[in-house]
Each structure stands twice: as C-alpha cells, then as structure tokens.
Design an enzyme around this catalytic site. Sequence first.
Site, PDB file in Angstrom:
ATOM      1  CG  HIS A 143      37.301  37.423  41.318  1.00 37.04           C
ATOM      2  ND1 HIS A 143      36.673  37.640  41.129  1.00 37.04           N
ATOM      3  CD2 HIS A 143      38.593  37.181  40.861  1.00 37.04           C
ATOM      4  CE1 HIS A 143      36.922  38.673  39.657  1.00 37.04           C
ATOM      5  NE2 HIS A 143      38.275  38.217  39.541  1.00 37.04           N
ATOM      6  CD  GLU A 174      36.969  41.529  40.898  1.00 32.30           C
ATOM      7  OE1 GLU A 174      35.560  41.642  39.700  1.00 32.30           O
ATOM      8  OE2 GLU A 174      37.981  41.717  40.499  1.00 32.30           O
ATOM      9  CG  HIS A 206      42.507  38.047  42.558  1.00 28.62           C
ATOM     10  ND1 HIS A 206      42.033  39.540  42.600  1.00 28.62           N
ATOM     11  CD2 HIS A 206      41.923  37.943  40.850  1.00 28.62           C
ATOM     12  CE1 HIS A 206      41.335  40.024  40.973  1.00 28.62           C
ATOM     13  NE2 HIS A 206      40.839  38.466  40.491  1.00 28.62           N
TER      14      HIS A 206
END
Length: 261
Positions: A143, A174, A206
Amino acid sequence: MKEALLTVSFGTAVEEARQADICAVERAAAQALPHLPAYQAYTSPTIRRILARRGVDIPGFVPALEQLAQDGVERVYVLPTHLLPGYEYDDLLEAAGQLRPQFQQLRMAPPLLGDTWGVRALAEILCGRFPRQEGQTIVLLGHGTEHPGNLVYPALQGVLDWLGREDILIGTVEGWPQAEDVLEQLSRQNCRRLLLAPLMLVAGTHAVEDMAGPEPESWKNRLEASGYEVIPFFEGLGRLPQVQEMYVHRLKTLVEEHHGL
C-alpha cells in the site's frame, strides 16, 4: 478475571478476499487461544457501511471496546492485522489509550512488520511462496504511506536481498519505492516476465484496481507499456498459514508477556 481477544482490521468490501484473508487470520487467532472469547472490529467506516448494507454488522474499534467494557470484560488483548506501524496503527494506539481506564488491562500487539523479527519472518515466507524461476521477476505491491512506517518496505527489500532473492522487488501504491523505482531496477535484470502480486493482507480493492485494473496508471498497464509480460496474482497474505502463524505468535507473545511466561 474476564478476558477477551479483539482482532482489529482495516477491512475490505471484496467478500471473497475478506473470507480468505481477514477471516482466516481471525480464525487462526481464536483457535490458538480458545479460552479467550473472540471479537472483531474494522477501522474503515466506508467498509463497515458497505458490509452493513449486505447484512454483515462489524463494529468500529472504539464501539467494540465500549461493548467489551459493558459486557464486563476486564482484560483485553488487541491483535491488529495491520502490516506496518502507520497512521492507522497510530490511531489505534490513541483510541486504546483513551479507553484504557475502562479496563483493568488493555494490551495491544505490534503490527505484523513492527520489528526486525516480523520483517525477517515475512521475507522468508515470501521466498518460499514465490520460488525462483528463470527469466521471471516477482514484483510485490504494498500500500505504502507517507508515515515513517513506510521504512518497512525498503527494510523488507533489504532482507530479501540478503537472502539472495534479488528477483523479488517491492513497490508501493502510495509510498516509496514507486513504479519508476521498480522499473529502474527491472532494467538491470535479464527478465521479460513479471509476476505481479499484492504485498497486502487482503487482495482487495488496491489489488483489483491499483495493481491490475484497466486504467493506464495501474501497475500492470505501466509495466506492460514498458515491454514486460505481466501475470497478475490475486491472493493476499492473510490466507497463508505461515502468515497466520505470525499473527498467532504476536498474540501468544502478548498473552505470555502479561502472565510472565
């Protein structure tokens, strides 16, 4: 003294992934210490609303703790399924601190990758999960975060390199490393085939969208645009028995530290 286990996750709206990944970890933890009544909580309000519309009612972290206090639970062991010590985990710590006076004891385990043991253990699991194949590189997508906890990703990459698995590269949605960094590393390798897999507890939104979605910005499309053959792999870490055992280890350590074992 009345005790209980509270497993807390971010949650996911992808039901198959929820059952295969989050629920699998919850079951493993509950089965490891069957004398503890097991409860669950999700931290994402959006996920809880989506699930509630499907008839699945899962409380947030604070309401779950408040209910435990009302039920007369005096000692709570909190097992977060979060992978790294980021903003979500910080919020859990803050909320737990505010509600701690309602219990005789409220203890929280660290995230899965919250220390050197966790990073090394997961690296070894990943090596077994993805055997080396000639001409293929594994790209694992986490992530990522702007939180200092993002250091977990380069630390994990470092352990993989120590283990001789330079064919496993880690990127993030991110955080850092980003797609450009991974592409630069790939340019130094003699491979044209990539196995693209989530480095996440759950193969949820995701994985479906950011990793392998139809948008040009998805990792799959960006890697293919650079000339690679990309094979998406939609399985979260939570379904792996070895990862479940890591969470069980976290929980047992939490309990044993209290009892001085």
